[in-house]
Design an enzyme around this catalytic site. Structure first.
Site, short mmCIF file in Angstrom:
data_model
loop_
_atom_site.label_atom_id
_atom_site.label_comp_id
_atom_site.label_asym_id
_atom_site.label_seq_id
_atom_site.Cartn_x
_atom_site.Cartn_y
_atom_site.Cartn_z
CB THR A 186 0.36 4.55 8.52
OG1 THR A 186 -0.12 5.89 8.43
CG2 THR A 186 -0.32 3.72 7.47
CD GLU A 331 0.06 2.60 3.99
OE1 GLU A 331 0.82 1.77 4.50
OE2 GLU A 331 0.19 3.83 4.15
CE LYS A 443 16.17 12.48 -3.81
NZ LYS A 443 15.48 12.70 -2.56
CD1 TRP A 448 19.04 9.97 -6.53
CD2 TRP A 448 17.56 8.30 -6.35
NE1 TRP A 448 17.80 10.50 -6.73
CE2 TRP A 448 16.86 9.50 -6.63
CE3 TRP A 448 16.83 7.14 -6.20
CZ2 TRP A 448 15.48 9.55 -6.76
CZ3 TRP A 448 15.46 7.18 -6.33
CH2 TRP A 448 14.79 8.37 -6.60
P1 ADP Z 1 5.42 2.61 9.45
O1 ADP Z 1 6.79 2.03 9.71
O2 ADP Z 1 5.44 3.95 8.80
O3 ADP Z 1 4.45 2.40 10.54
P2 ADP Z 1 4.77 0.26 8.09
O4 ADP Z 1 4.96 -0.53 9.30
O5 ADP Z 1 3.60 0.04 7.26
O6 ADP Z 1 4.76 1.77 8.35
O7 ADP Z 1 6.12 0.16 7.31
C1 ADP Z 1 6.19 -0.04 5.94
C2 ADP Z 1 7.55 0.29 5.44
O8 ADP Z 1 8.55 -0.45 6.16
C3 ADP Z 1 7.75 -0.08 4.01
O9 ADP Z 1 7.23 0.89 3.15
C4 ADP Z 1 9.27 -0.19 3.94
O10 ADP Z 1 9.86 1.09 3.78
C5 ADP Z 1 9.64 -0.72 5.29
N1 ADP Z 1 9.86 -2.17 5.23
C6 ADP Z 1 9.02 -3.15 5.56
N2 ADP Z 1 9.60 -4.35 5.39
C7 ADP Z 1 10.85 -4.12 4.91
C8 ADP Z 1 11.94 -4.95 4.52
N3 ADP Z 1 11.91 -6.28 4.61
N4 ADP Z 1 13.05 -4.35 4.05
C9 ADP Z 1 13.12 -3.01 3.96
N5 ADP Z 1 12.14 -2.18 4.32
C10 ADP Z 1 11.01 -2.72 4.80
#
Ligand code: ADP
Length: 556
Positions: A186, A331, A443, A448
């Site tokens: 990640t 994940e 916040k 929120w």
């Molecule tokens: P990172 O961006 O930290 O590398 P990921 O690619 O696994 O991690 O991103 C996951 C996160 O991306 C999710 O927990 C969420 O916050 C955001 N995300 C993914 N798809 C969407 C979506 N369609 N709309 C809003 N947020 C999204």
């Protein structure tokens, strides 16, 4: 009493075997780093994947060893997907947009034995070559003629030479489907990156579910162009899905600008593509400016970040392309939900349909989800109550690789739900809607405010190119929304004009306190806006204003 059916292990190699036997002449087309277009078939891909497995065996690679890649979307990366995992080793896709220190950390943590790289990343490889502790050699994914000379990289090998010198006679081994297949870290906006280790079983189950009609709806009649990188969560599983259903694959290589993507979409008659909103922004800008259309693309998967409703509408009304809004995470292998309509939605007006499509959608079979309040109590699916989103299922992480960080599952008695870090509502039809990442929520005076809604309103303004809303510190309300905006070229949009767009659209006290215009938003390694960097840069903006004269009071 057990059933009397065959006990066949779910293995990634079975996907390429199937694609070869049943769709052997279906094409894989790649724009190469070299700039030209390469085309061959699933049958060729299968043959070269077997040659690669033999080559790796010759290099001393054994089951469970980790093999790193620093590569774009292309046919050689596809061969690594199958050759490495197929032989029982673990494919570790590294995000090449990360800083060299992070790449070194990740390669060391994974204990990579070899790293394969596209020539674009030669400078990065030079920077890390002497530092990675376990790496025995680097393999340039090119032919002998293009091999770098005097690179100074110890043990540098040539991909095409390895393939040429290896026999295609290779029988994919059979082993336990729970064996690790792929490792993906990640981005880790805080702390060290954490490795998610997929298994053959979890990857195959994800492939079955993601290909279904109400998910990504993929078939042998599709031509799929994954813009989403193969170095980030397996390009959302599309290299596996294409083999399962027999769809033609088109890989864009390093050329992700609007013009290059559009050329490839048209030349190869692509029907389905997939990417994060920032990439589509570039493509839509290009077609808007040049007056072009999409001749064959009818669907595009938008995920990784919220798809602004203005983008949904533009794809649909301007170009006849239906957006499949999807949510997922590293994940989750990564797909958790896809927004596909139910029968009842056929009656809706276009605007009502866009409202539904703006949600992240329904859970794939295999993923269970719920929202909970601060005490961990489940909240109702009424489309209004919003809480922490938890998920579980056979392709959801249980532990991070080598126990990095604490156990990701909840400690408060519920050990089988993964807390996503997202805040969401779920409506009575089961459509989940992300209102924020928990760390991005604003916040204000104990209440929120969801930043995504505020960004969507700004993005709907015709003169706005990109917008991000962050929590800025406030002397009275703790935090207030602050809008950071990139205007479209030639626009002279003012703060007042933009804030007027909020009138009547949201509760008055949600209106951003101020607007800051910038030339560009900081994007992370996966193309998402880095709000933490914006908070660092502009988080004190309202405090500074308050120091100046009167507090720009919240509009309650
Ligand atoms: P990172 O961006 O930290 O590398 P990921 O690619 O696994 O991690 O991103 C996951 C996160 O991306 C999710 O927990 C969420 O916050 C955001 N995300 C993914 N798809 C969407 C979506 N369609 N709309 C809003 N947020 C999204």
């Amino acid at each position: 009493m057990n059933g009397l059916m065959m006990q066949k292990q779910l293995l990634i190699s079975s996907l390429i075997v199937h694609a070869d036997r049943h769709h052997g002449d279906t094409e894989i087309v790649s724009r190469r780093v070299e700039g030209d277009i390469h085309r061959y078939t699933f049958r060729d891909c299968h043959r070269r994947s077997r040659q690669l497995a033999n080559a790796l065996t010759g290099l001393g690679i054994k089951p469970h060893d980790r093999i790193g890649t620093l590569a774009w979307n292309g046919y050689r990366h596809m061969e690594l997907y199958y050759g490495v995992s197929g032989m029982g080793a673990v494919l570790h896709t590294i995000n090449p947009r990360l800083h060299e220190d992070q790449v070194t950390y990740i390669a060391d943590h994974a204990e990579d034995q070899y790293i394969f790289f596209d020539l674009t990343f030669l400078p990065l490889v030079k920077a890390i070559a002497g530092r990675c502790k376990t790496v025995k050699g680097f393999i340039a994914m090119t032919d002998r003629a293009r091999m770098p000379t005097d690179s100074g990289i110890p043990g540098l090998l040539c991909y095409e030479e390895l393939i040429d010198h290896s026999s295609p006679d290779y029988a994919w081994p059979t082993f336990d489907e729970n064996t690790a297949s792929t490792l993906c870290y990640t981005s880790g906006t805080t702390g060290h990156p954490k490795g998610v280790l997929y298994s053959h079983r979890s990857s195959l189950l994800h492939t079955y579910a993601a290909a279904l009609p109400d998910a990504l709806n993929c078939s042998a009649r599709d031509v799929i162009l994954p813009v989403v990188p193969m170095f980030h969560v397996n390009a959302w599983g599309l290299p596996y899905i294409a083999c399962m259903v027999g769809a033609k694959l088109v890989f864009p290589g390093p050329a992700l600008d609007g013009k290059s993507l559009h050329e490839l979409l048209e030349a190869e008659q692509v029907t389905l593509s997939a990417g994060v909103p920032t990439v589509w922004q570039g493509l839509l800008n290009h077609v808007e400016q040049t007056g072009q259309k999409f001749a064959s693309m009818t669907r595009t998967i938008v995920g990784g970040a919220a798809c602004p409703p203005a983008m949904l509408r533009m794809f649909q009304e301007g170009y006849g392309v239906t957006v499949l809004h999807s949510w997922g995470m590293t994940e989750l292998s990564p797909i958790g939900t896809v927004c596909s309509m139910k029968t009842r939605h056929a009656q809706l007006t276009p605007q009502e349909r866009y409202d539904v499509q703006s949600k992240q959608g329904r859970a794939l079979f295999g993923v269970d989800m719920k929202i909970v309040d601060a005490n961990g109590d489940e909240l109702p699916w009424d489309g209004v109550s919003s809480g922490d989103l938890l998920v579980r299922g056979p392709w959801v992480v249980r532990d991070y690789f080598r126990n990095e960080g604490a156990c990701p599952l909840r400690a408060n008695g519920e050990t089988d739900w993964f807390p996503t870090g997202d805040v969401a509502t779920i409506d009575p039809d089961g459509f989940m809607h992300i209102t924020d990442r928990s760390k991005d929520v604003i916040k204000s005076g104990g209440e929120w405010i969801g930043s995504i809604d505020l960004e969507n309103i700004a993005m709907a303004h015709p003169e706005v190119f990109q917008a991000a809303c962050i929590a800025a510190k406030h002397p009275k309300w703790d935090e207030r929304p602050l809008l950071i905006v990139v205007r479209k070229p030639q626009s002279s949009l003012t703060r007042e004009e933009l804030l007027r767009a909020y009138e009547g659209r949201i509760a008055k006290w949600w209106t951003p306190d101020d607007v800051i215009f910038v030339d560009a938003l900081p994007l992370g390694a996966t193309g998402k806006v880095q709000k933490n960097r914006l908070r660092e840069q502009f988080g004190d903006h309202l405090l500074a204003q308050a120091d100046g004269e009167t507090v720009q009071g919240a509009c309650r």
